[in-house]
Design a protein around this motif. Structure first.
Motif, PDB file in Angstrom:
ATOM      1  N   LEU A   1      -1.314  20.278 -15.898  1.00 58.32           N
ATOM      2  CA  LEU A   1       0.078  19.981 -15.675  1.00 58.32           C
ATOM      3  C   LEU A   1       0.331  18.613 -16.295  1.00 58.32           C
ATOM      4  CD1 LEU A   1      -0.381  21.059 -11.926  1.00 58.32           C
ATOM      5  CD2 LEU A   1       1.347  21.779 -13.561  1.00 58.32           C
ATOM      6  N   ASP A   2      -0.316  17.976 -17.313  1.00 56.69           N
ATOM      7  CA  ASP A   2      -0.098  17.063 -17.731  1.00 56.69           C
ATOM      8  C   ASP A   2       1.110  17.154 -18.834  1.00 56.69           C
ATOM      9  OD1 ASP A   2      -2.099  15.347 -16.933  1.00 56.69           O
ATOM     10  OD2 ASP A   2      -3.398  15.562 -18.549  1.00 56.69           O
ATOM     11  N   PRO A   3       1.195  18.111 -19.432  1.00 57.65           N
ATOM     12  CA  PRO A   3       2.611  18.283 -20.358  1.00 57.65           C
ATOM     13  C   PRO A   3       3.808  18.621 -19.497  1.00 57.65           C
ATOM     14  CG  PRO A   3       0.795  20.059 -21.016  1.00 57.65           C
ATOM     15  CD  PRO A   3       0.537  19.319 -19.729  1.00 57.65           C
ATOM     16  N   ALA A   4       3.651  19.025 -18.436  1.00 57.41           N
ATOM     17  CA  ALA A   4       4.724  19.186 -17.271  1.00 57.41           C
ATOM     18  C   ALA A   4       5.277  17.672 -16.969  1.00 57.41           C
ATOM     19  CB  ALA A   4       4.554  20.033 -16.303  1.00 57.41           C
ATOM     20  N   VAL A   5       4.224  16.972 -16.379  1.00 57.49           N
ATOM     21  CA  VAL A   5       4.351  15.570 -15.832  1.00 57.49           C
ATOM     22  C   VAL A   5       4.956  14.593 -16.823  1.00 57.49           C
ATOM     23  CG1 VAL A   5       3.342  13.552 -15.174  1.00 57.49           C
ATOM     24  CG2 VAL A   5       2.858  15.534 -14.326  1.00 57.49           C
ATOM     25  N   ARG A   6       4.537  14.900 -18.198  1.00 53.89           N
ATOM     26  CA  ARG A   6       4.949  13.932 -19.420  1.00 53.89           C
ATOM     27  C   ARG A   6       6.454  14.364 -19.556  1.00 53.89           C
ATOM     28  NH1 ARG A   6       1.595  15.157 -22.515  1.00 53.89           N
ATOM     29  NH2 ARG A   6       2.213  16.825 -23.477  1.00 53.89           N
ATOM     30  N   GLN A   7       6.855  15.732 -19.500  1.00 53.72           N
ATOM     31  CA  GLN A   7       8.147  16.091 -19.909  1.00 53.72           C
ATOM     32  C   GLN A   7       9.040  15.512 -18.733  1.00 53.72           C
ATOM     33  OE1 GLN A   7       8.831  20.001 -21.630  1.00 53.72           O
ATOM     34  NE2 GLN A   7       7.024  19.864 -22.576  1.00 53.72           N
ATOM     35  N   LEU A   8       8.696  15.748 -17.748  1.00 50.91           N
ATOM     36  CA  LEU A   8       9.548  15.066 -16.370  1.00 50.91           C
ATOM     37  C   LEU A   8       9.713  13.735 -16.575  1.00 50.91           C
ATOM     38  CD1 LEU A   8       8.366  17.467 -13.446  1.00 50.91           C
ATOM     39  CD2 LEU A   8      10.579  17.316 -14.257  1.00 50.91           C
ATOM     40  N   GLU A   9       8.699  12.925 -16.827  1.00 51.29           N
ATOM     41  CA  GLU A   9       8.821  11.469 -17.088  1.00 51.29           C
ATOM     42  C   GLU A   9       9.981  11.305 -18.103  1.00 51.29           C
ATOM     43  OE1 GLU A   9       4.853  10.378 -17.463  1.00 51.29           O
ATOM     44  OE2 GLU A   9       4.438  10.188 -15.472  1.00 51.29           O
ATOM     45  N   GLU A  10       9.905  11.893 -19.421  1.00 52.94           N
ATOM     46  CA  GLU A  10      10.648  12.019 -20.292  1.00 52.94           C
ATOM     47  C   GLU A  10      12.210  12.166 -19.958  1.00 52.94           C
ATOM     48  OE1 GLU A  10       7.550  12.834 -23.737  1.00 52.94           O
ATOM     49  OE2 GLU A  10       8.876  14.410 -23.256  1.00 52.94           O
ATOM     50  N   TYR A  11      12.294  13.176 -19.070  1.00 48.24           N
ATOM     51  CA  TYR A  11      13.743  13.903 -18.565  1.00 48.24           C
ATOM     52  C   TYR A  11      14.250  12.487 -17.723  1.00 48.24           C
ATOM     53  CZ  TYR A  11      17.118  16.108 -15.686  1.00 48.24           C
ATOM     54  OH  TYR A  11      18.256  16.461 -15.139  1.00 48.24           O
ATOM     55  N   PHE A  12      13.418  12.057 -16.789  1.00 42.69           N
ATOM     56  CA  PHE A  12      13.863  11.059 -15.718  1.00 42.69           C
ATOM     57  C   PHE A  12      14.121   9.702 -16.626  1.00 42.69           C
ATOM     58  CE2 PHE A  12      12.375  13.893 -12.658  1.00 42.69           C
ATOM     59  CZ  PHE A  12      13.580  14.125 -11.783  1.00 42.69           C
ATOM     60  N   ALA A  13      13.630   9.388 -17.827  1.00 39.19           N
ATOM     61  CA  ALA A  13      13.705   8.417 -18.579  1.00 39.19           C
ATOM     62  C   ALA A  13      14.962   8.576 -19.460  1.00 39.19           C
ATOM     63  CB  ALA A  13      12.514   7.847 -19.330  1.00 39.19           C
ATOM     64  N   GLY A  14      15.532   9.566 -19.507  1.00 38.83           N
ATOM     65  CA  GLY A  14      16.825   9.819 -20.424  1.00 38.83           C
ATOM     66  C   GLY A  14      16.379  10.154 -21.904  1.00 38.83           C
ATOM     67  N   ARG A  15      15.166  10.561 -21.973  1.00 38.15           N
ATOM     68  CA  ARG A  15      14.515  10.808 -23.304  1.00 38.15           C
ATOM     69  C   ARG A  15      14.422  12.366 -23.512  1.00 38.15           C
ATOM     70  NH1 ARG A  15      10.852   6.925 -21.785  1.00 38.15           N
ATOM     71  NH2 ARG A  15       9.089   8.557 -21.865  1.00 38.15           N
TER      72      ARG A  15
END
Length: 187
Positions: free
Chosen positions: A77-91
């Motif tokens: 799930l690393d890609p999903a976690v990374r994309q969620l972190e980017e989403y919540f950071a506004g990136r």
């Protein structure tokens, strides 16, 4: 001691995955809308669940509906976690993840497909979504499809509001919906 157990669990999860014994991998991630459970099959992300949905109950449902071979295996799930972190950071404005939509069928799946067309920072009414899905009178069915969306946040049901502009209900709670819409409006 905890670090040793974490390394052992990670090694066992990798071995199970390599041996084809891991049908559903899961992890949790802390977010501004609370902890989210993420689950993936070999086909893709199959479930995102808010704490309000009871993560243990969600895991049991996955075991019942997909396979009892469910294991905490964060690496998948690393890609999903990374994309969620980017989403919540506004990136990140859109998710680029393989999705496993087997938990939705028929009209509900059609609605999920249409939800992905509602752009970042935009909203659509339940009525507009019903019309886009080819059933303009199925407003309540759209609401049900949103309420049972197995992939909230990633498949953006939070962007669907009532025709009068009111937020409407949300699986993660109205506060989470408001947070997600505010995050997107700020970008």
């Amino acid at each position: 001691m905890t670090a040793d157990l974490d390394r052992l669990a990670a090694r066992l999860a990798r071995a199970a995955d390599d041996a084809g014994l891991l049908d559903v991998a899961f992890t949790t991630v802390d977010t501004p809308v609370g902890p989210l459970l993420l689950a993936a099959t070999g086909q893709g992300l199959v479930r995102v669940a808010y704490a309000a949905e009871d993560h243990d109950a969600v895991l049991q449902s996955l075991a019942d509906r997909i396979s009892p071979r469910v294991l905490r295996a964060p690496a998948r799930l690393d890609p999903a976690v990374r994309q969620l972190e980017e989403y919540f950071a506004g990136r990140r404005r859109a998710f680029d993840l393989p999705l496993d939509l087997r938990l939705s069928a028929g009209f509900r799946r059609d609605v999920l497909t249409r939800l992905r067309e509602v752009g970042y920072g935009r909203t659509a009414s339940y009525a507009a979504l019903a019309a886009a899905a080819g059933s303009p009178r199925a407003v309540r069915a759209v609401g049900t499809a949103c309420a049972t969306n197995p992939l909230p946040v990633v498949v953006p049901c939070h962007r669907v509001v009532r025709s009068d502009g009111a937020l409407g209900d949300y699986v993660g709670g109205v506060a989470a919906k408001r947070t997600l819409l505010s995050l997107e409006a700020a970008a």
